[in-house]
Enzyme design. Structure first.
Site, short mmCIF file in Angstrom:
data_model
loop_
_atom_site.label_atom_id
_atom_site.label_comp_id
_atom_site.label_asym_id
_atom_site.label_seq_id
_atom_site.Cartn_x
_atom_site.Cartn_y
_atom_site.Cartn_z
N ASP A 112 23.53 60.49 91.94
CA ASP A 112 23.77 60.58 90.51
C ASP A 112 23.58 62.06 90.20
O ASP A 112 22.47 62.60 90.40
CB ASP A 112 22.75 59.70 89.77
N LYS A 121 40.50 72.08 88.61
CA LYS A 121 40.90 72.16 87.22
C LYS A 121 40.82 70.78 86.57
O LYS A 121 40.91 69.80 87.31
CB LYS A 121 42.30 72.76 87.08
N HIS A 128 49.28 76.33 86.24
CA HIS A 128 50.38 76.40 87.20
C HIS A 128 51.53 77.32 86.74
O HIS A 128 51.97 78.19 87.48
CB HIS A 128 50.96 75.01 87.49
C1 BG6 Z 1 48.36 68.53 88.33
C2 BG6 Z 1 48.47 67.90 86.97
O1 BG6 Z 1 47.61 69.72 88.26
O2 BG6 Z 1 49.66 68.84 88.83
C3 BG6 Z 1 49.35 66.67 87.03
O3 BG6 Z 1 47.18 67.57 86.51
C4 BG6 Z 1 50.69 66.98 87.65
O4 BG6 Z 1 49.54 66.12 85.73
C5 BG6 Z 1 50.49 67.70 88.97
O5 BG6 Z 1 51.39 65.77 87.85
C6 BG6 Z 1 51.82 68.19 89.52
O6 BG6 Z 1 51.61 68.66 90.82
P1 BG6 Z 1 52.78 68.63 91.89
O7 BG6 Z 1 52.18 69.29 93.08
O8 BG6 Z 1 53.16 67.21 92.10
O9 BG6 Z 1 53.90 69.43 91.27
#
Ligand code: BG6
Length: 493
Positions: A86, A142, A234
């Site tokens: 925990d 994240k 991203h």
């Molecule tokens: C994550 C997001 O960081 O990236 C998701 O939290 C999203 O919502 C995902 O679907 C997309 O990642 P990838 O690698 O599938 O493009």
């Protein structure tokens, strides 16, 4: 080199969907250093054998091309251990310490795949228990906060315990082979640099489109939305990779210094730009790939009157000599027409037209495909010399769009190192190049903050995100956003 990787959130979604499959792949490829232990940590009462059985069961559900054979799965499971904890209980950290002290591995990785509210507590407790030593590395998944203030608070708490060189902030896009290739393309070739600037480039588009909805993460997503989930991290990291100046070398800080400069040069938001240059959308109910899909507000865990955005399109720019005046468009959303991520670099037209052929839409651009295909397509015009009645063949050749296409999956083989596999190995090896520094992250939060504020005001006035139908490219306003500059999104022509 021996390592212990402690996976907080060891039974969670991220662990079995991404982290353990990434480690399994590294194990399969023989790149995971021998003599490692992976210690899953969670609240459930499990012993090592039960954890191994659970993970083996889950790994049998991953994509078929990554699914382990029973032998591989058994060999990998032998690395797995389990510790019930925990995270608010000091005694539990003491027990973890005793377990780690049993063998005193060279490197101890604390991977916090937990709710971000626990980051601060976990770091303080690790410190109090004597678990934050120079051998320790901490990995933070994240989202790191939900706005600038909460991000700064987390960073301050983590940095009170660990040095920046010990902190690995994950943005899994940086681990994708296609994104690393983007840097190799720019900085490994002399070809691009002379025209990689405002004189030749008319506009740059970054699209990350998904067909998936919010899946089982409705409650989390409803508190997050596309701006925090995809743009703050991203999409802005992709923008940095495209726009940054060549770093002085490939060291982590040299690269991160250049990315930071880009983030700090993003055009500041004014009230006019905020209302004109940002589109917030939310998907309604409809059909996608022949299946009926519910509206976002009908998804499990989502408030029925939610104003959380599942789509964002925005227009920005970079205030420096290289990019002044070049629009950068970012677009991301769920339940869109395709799973497709690309960066389209639209070039300026020739300065003086000598052919009578009308402007050919879609030519004159470089598209960097990130996923599902990893490749590069240069869209050019060529003289096809097709017979055309009434036209002199030589003085008026028909210009036809052609593509120069590179497919990296085909060239390097589909069995390439995946994002989490690469990033986990980098943590164990102590390479920070593909991780985000605190100042970068804060600059990104600072830049998205006015958009969040605007949307809070719109919510208070009862203004809703623009609806869009599943299987489309988002609200029509996103097309209007680029059309204002005389541009189109890549799929529009
Ligand atoms: C994550 C997001 O960081 O990236 C998701 O939290 C999203 O919502 C995902 O679907 C997309 O990642 P990838 O690698 O599938 O493009």
């Amino acid at each position: 080199m021996s390592f212990d990787l402690v996976l907080f959130g060891g039974t969670g979604d991220l662990a079995w969907r991404k982290l353990l499959p990434g480690l399994l792949q590294a194990h399969r490829h023989g790149t995971l250093p021998a003599g490692g232990r992976i210690i899953g940590v969670a609240r459930e009462e499990l012993n090592d054998a039960q954890y191994r059985a659970l993970i083996r069961e889950r790994l049998a559900e991953v994509d078929s091309d990554k699914r382990p054979s029973p032998q591989e799965s058994a060999r990998f499971a032998a690395l797995l251990h389990y510790q019930r904890m925990d995270l608010t209980q000091p005694g539990d950290y003491a027990r973890l310490k005793a377990r780690l002290d049993e063998r005193g591995a060279d490197v101890v990785v604390m991977y916090l795949a937990t709710a971000p509210q626990l980051f601060t507590t976990a770091c303080e407790q690790l410190d109090a228990a004597g678990l934050a030593t120079p051998r320790t590395r901490v990995v933070l998944e994240k989202p790191l906060g939900h706005d600038l203030a909460s991000n700064q608070a987390i960073n301050a708490a983590v940095r009170a315990v660990f040095g920046e060189q010990q902190i690995f902030r994950i943005d899994h896009y940086l681990g994708k082979p296609s994104v690393q290739n983007l840097l190799a393309l720019r900085f490994g070739n002399a070809l691009f640099e002379p025209w990689w600037r405002r004189e030749t480039i008319a506009s740059i588009e970054i699209t990350i489109a998904e067909q998936l909805g919010v899946e089982a993460r409705g409650a989390f997503y409803d508190q997050t939305g596309a701006l925090r989930d995809m743009v703050q991290n991203h999409a802005l990291q992709l923008l940095c990779a495209i726009a940054m100046e060549p770093p002085i070398n490939a060291d982590a800080d040299a690269i991160r210094d250049e990315k930071l400069k880009v983030l700090r040069s993003l055009l500041p938001w004014t009230p006019e730009r905020l209302t004109q240059d940002v589109v917030r959308g939310q998907y309604g109910a409809g059909q996608l790939a022949g299946q009926a899909v519910p509206a976002y507000r009908g998804e499990t865990g989502v408030a029925p009157d939610s104003t959380t955005e599942t789509f964002v399109a925005l227009r920005t720019g970079i205030a420096n000599w290289r990019w002044a005046g070049v629009p950068f468009y970012i677009r991301t959303g769920k339940r869109l027409a395709a799973r497709e991520a690309h960066i389209a670099i639209h070039l300026r037209p020739t300065p003086h037209p000598i052919y009578r052929t009308p402007l050919v839409c879609g030519a004159n651009r470089l598209v960097i495909h990130l996923q599902p295909r990893d490749g590069l397509a240069l869209h050019l015009l060529a003289a096809a010399h097709e017979p055309r009645a009434g036209a002199g063949a030589l003085d008026a050749p028909a210009l036809t769009p052609v593509q120069l296409d590179l497919d990296f999956d085909q060239r390097f083989g589909a069995e390439r190192v995946g994002a989490y596999e690469r990033l986990l190995l980098d943590v164990i090896d102590g390479r920070l190049n593909l991780f985000v520094r605190a100042d970068e992250q804060e600059a990104a939060w600072q830049w998205v903050e006015p958009i969040l504020q605007l949307w809070r005001q719109q919510d208070a006035r009862g203004e809703r995100p623009r609806p869009y139908a599943p299987g489309t490219w988002g609200p029509g306003a996103a097309s209007a956003l680029v059309a204002r500059d005389g541009n189109t999104w890549a799929e529009e022509c």
